[in-house]
Structure formats: C-alpha cells, structure tokens
Design an enzyme around this catalytic site. Structure first.
Site, short mmCIF file in Angstrom:
data_model
loop_
_atom_site.label_atom_id
_atom_site.label_comp_id
_atom_site.label_asym_id
_atom_site.label_seq_id
_atom_site.Cartn_x
_atom_site.Cartn_y
_atom_site.Cartn_z
CB SER A 89 -3.35 3.64 -10.55
OG SER A 89 -2.61 4.81 -10.82
CB THR A 216 -4.87 7.57 -6.58
OG1 THR A 216 -5.74 6.48 -6.30
CG2 THR A 216 -5.65 8.87 -6.51
CB THR A 234 -8.20 6.94 -8.41
OG1 THR A 234 -7.54 5.69 -8.28
CG2 THR A 234 -9.54 6.85 -7.73
NE ARG A 244 -12.68 0.69 -2.61
CZ ARG A 244 -11.63 1.47 -2.83
NH1 ARG A 244 -11.47 2.08 -3.97
NH2 ARG A 244 -10.71 1.64 -1.90
CB THR A 267 -2.42 8.09 -3.47
OG1 THR A 267 -1.09 8.10 -2.93
CG2 THR A 267 -2.58 9.31 -4.36
N GLY A 268 -3.42 5.69 -1.87
CA GLY A 268 -3.19 4.52 -1.02
C GLY A 268 -4.52 3.92 -0.57
N GLY A 270 -7.79 3.45 0.41
CA GLY A 270 -8.87 4.43 0.56
C GLY A 270 -9.70 4.22 1.81
N1 ASP Z 1 -7.01 5.62 -2.83
C1 ASP Z 1 -7.45 4.80 -3.93
C2 ASP Z 1 -8.70 4.09 -3.55
O1 ASP Z 1 -8.78 3.59 -2.43
C3 ASP Z 1 -6.47 3.79 -4.40
C4 ASP Z 1 -5.02 4.14 -4.38
O2 ASP Z 1 -4.64 5.28 -4.30
O3 ASP Z 1 -4.20 3.22 -4.45
O4 ASP Z 1 -9.56 3.94 -4.38
#
Ligand code: ASP
Length: 364
Positions: A89, A216, A234, A244, A267-268, A270
């Site tokens: 990631s 991330t 990330t 993107r 994180t997560g 976005g």
């Molecule tokens: N936050 C990151 C993004 O949206 C991805 C992630 O943390 O899973 O690019």
C-alpha cells in the site's frame, strides 16, 4: 502520555525522581524552593502511526531523541515502509493504478514553521515523502503532481526506478482479468474445457473480482521541545483511475499539524476524508478541548453523517468502508479511531507497540 489510570507516566516518574533527589539531599521537596522547575513538564516524545508503522514509529522516535525535527523523523520513519516490497500500500511494491502503473501520493507538515509539502500521482520514485519534504523546503509551493513532480524529483537527484514488483504486477493482472465477463481479458484456465464459469462444472466465473486492498502509512510525531511534525505516504487506492489523487497528499485531509494544538492523519477511504477535511477537522476538535481519541471519533461521526449514497452504505445504513484517524496533542496524549475495530502503532519512552483503536461500530 497517560497510563491506564489516566496519570501521566512522565509526570509520575519525573515527580518520583525529584522526590528521591530531594530526600537524598536531606531536605523535603517542598523546601527546595524551585520545586515547580523540578516538576515542570517537558512534552514526552511520541510517534504515532497506522498499524503498518511499528518499525517506522521506532525509527522516528529514535531520530527525535537524537535531535531530529519531528517532520524529518517522520519521513525517516516511514522510509522503511516505502522501501518494503511486502507492504503493498506504500512506495516500492505498492499496488498500481488501473493501467498497472504505480502512482504515489505523499505529504509532510512541519509544526514550527507551519509549512507543508506534497506530491501527487508521482511515478518511479520510491520515497515520495522525501520529495514532499523537498517541495516544502526548496519551493514556494505546497503541492506538485504528476510529470512536474517527477521532474522536480529528478532535479533533486532522486533515482527513478521500477516500483512495480512481480507480486504487485500479478495482483493487478488478476484484478484486470477478473473485472468483467464482457471484455477480452481471459483468466488463467478460462480458455480450457471445464473452466470456471462453465455451467457444466458449476464453478464460479468472473464475478469473483480481486478485492481492492487499502492501506497507507501516516506518522505524527512530537518531540521533547514540543515541536510537532507529520508525514503521510501511500500508493493510494489499488487499481485507481490513473491520475486519481486521494486524501494522502492533501494538507488538511491526509494530515494536518498545528504546532499549538496537535497533529493528526488518516488512512482508509480517501474520498470520505477529503469530503470531511478529515485531519484538520480532528485538529480543530482537539482545539475545542477533545482528547485525541475523542477528536478522531467526532470526525468519524461527521463522515458517517455525510455518507448518504446507497452504494457506500451497508444493510444497517453504516459506511461500508473504513476510515482511520491518528492523533497526538501538544501534551503528548495520543489516540486513534476508526469506523470498525483496527489497530495502530505508537512509540513512547515505553517502546514501540501495537494498540487497539477506538471504533465507532463494534463490528462490520
Ligand atoms: N487513503 C488512501 C487513499 O485514499 C488509501 C488508504 O489509506 O487505504 O488513497
């Protein structure tokens, strides 16, 4: 930093040390006259990060104890994850975009100067966080993207390399081939008699699409001088539309630092963090007096409230995705929270460890 009883471990130790010194010298602490100086609190050194940052927080902590500024310590810490091909990631080995090209996002923020730097959709550079640091220190800008970011990195001597590992390429190919029954991509074995999808065999065909992993690393850091700094880096959403950019390189979204208040990062998903201005909202909640964990939970509640489109909701009407926030305040209190149970990493004087995050919902 607080122990389970809510008392500051540093305070207690400092106080015991001071009492001991006082009694060894043969007079009670009260009579030392300058007692307040003895118990005056230096902020504890803290590095807090996402679950994949156990080594990173340790490195960042160590760097801060050697005098490195928190933002530099954070970038130094996350470098180990950026270079790790096993972490799919972040950085080298990160999962690519829909075209099979690794595109990296990162940002950094420095509390004392209140400056930031970031890169988005950067290709071919293993350590985007280091490029973000250069944007902060060597330009009058905050964010460089794509080709411009790459040219800037080259100018600063960053080496270009292929970041797509064999493992990531195979994952991407599986995803690409499994996308649709109506395209011309054929999965392994599909051109054989009795292949998956063949009604004779009853085996499933293409509807079992490769899941899109997320991940991330964010790292927020506080040093003993009360300076704050942070970094997020990330490869973003796996198999994303080329170009993107998620929350990770956006100041206020993927991270935010206010040197008077605290630092936070995410994180997560976005898109959800961008739409709620997530990390700066966490810092604002801390400014209103919330603890780091409660500040994170408050912003998660806001995201849940903002999530209205049915395709993003589960059967119970809750967000069907994960968002995590991590935070540390000026006093060295730290915490993290997510929609669904998850863990995070922290390093203090007690060492590096993995802890449970608070969560808005008990289970998925
Ligand atoms: N936050 C990151 C993004 O949206 C991805 C992630 O943390 O899973 O690019």
């Amino acid at each position: 930093m607080k122990d389970r009883s809510g008392k500051s471990v540093m305070d207690r130790r400092g106080f015991l040390g001071a009492s001991l010194a006082g009694s060894l010298l043969g007079f009670p602490l009260k009579k030392l006259g300058k007692a307040p100086a003895l118990v005056r609190r230096r902020p504890p050194v803290v590095a807090v990060s996402s679950r994949n940052g156990l080594k990173a927080v340790e490195r960042a902590y160590e760097a801060m104890t050697q005098g490195k500024r928190p933002v530099d310590a954070a970038v130094h810490g996350v470098a180990v994850v950026e270079a790790d091909p096993r972490d799919m990631s972040v950085g080298y080995g990160g999962l690519p975009n829909a075209d099979g090209v690794v595109e990296l996002d990162s940002c950094v923020m420095d509390g004392p100067t209140q400056l930031a730097g970031a890169v988005g959709a950067l290709r071919g550079i293993m350590h985007p966080a280091q490029v973000a640091l250069k944007v902060m220190r060597r330009t009058d800008h905050v964010l460089l993207v794509g080709e411009g970011a790459l040219r800037f990195a080259r100018m600063h001597g960053f080496k270009e390399e292929n970041l797509l590992t064999e493992r990531a390429r195979k994952r991407w190919l599986r995803w690409r081939e499994g996308l649709s029954r109506r395209d011309d991509w054929v999965e392994p074995g599909e051109n054989d008699l009795g292949a998956p999808g063949d009604p004779e065999t009853g085996k499933k065909g293409k509807e079992e699409v490769e899941p899109r992993p997320t991940g991330t690393i964010h790292l927020s850091a506080l040093d003993a001088k009360g300076r704050l700094g942070a970094c997020t880096t990330t490869s973003g959403l796996a198999f994303k539309i080329p170009g993107r950019v998620g929350d990770s390189p956006l100041i206020g979204c993927g991270l935010y630092v206010d040197n008077d208040i605290g630092s936070a990062g995410s994180t997560g998903r976005g898109e959800a963090v961008i739409l709620s201005n997530g990390s700066s909202s966490v810092v604002e909640q801390m400014r209103q007096g919330k603890s780091p964990t409660d500040a994170c939970l408050e912003v998660l509640k806001r995201i849940a409230h903002f999530t209205r489109i049915p395709r993003l909701l589960d059967a119970k009407g809750r967000p069907n995705f994960q968002v995590n926030f991590y935070a540390v305040n000026k006093k060295g209190e730290f915490g993290a929270a997510a929609f669904y149970p998850a863990k995070y990493a922290v390093c203090t004087e007690e060492g590096a460890r993995i802890l449970d995050q608070a969560s808005l919902y008990k289970r998925r």
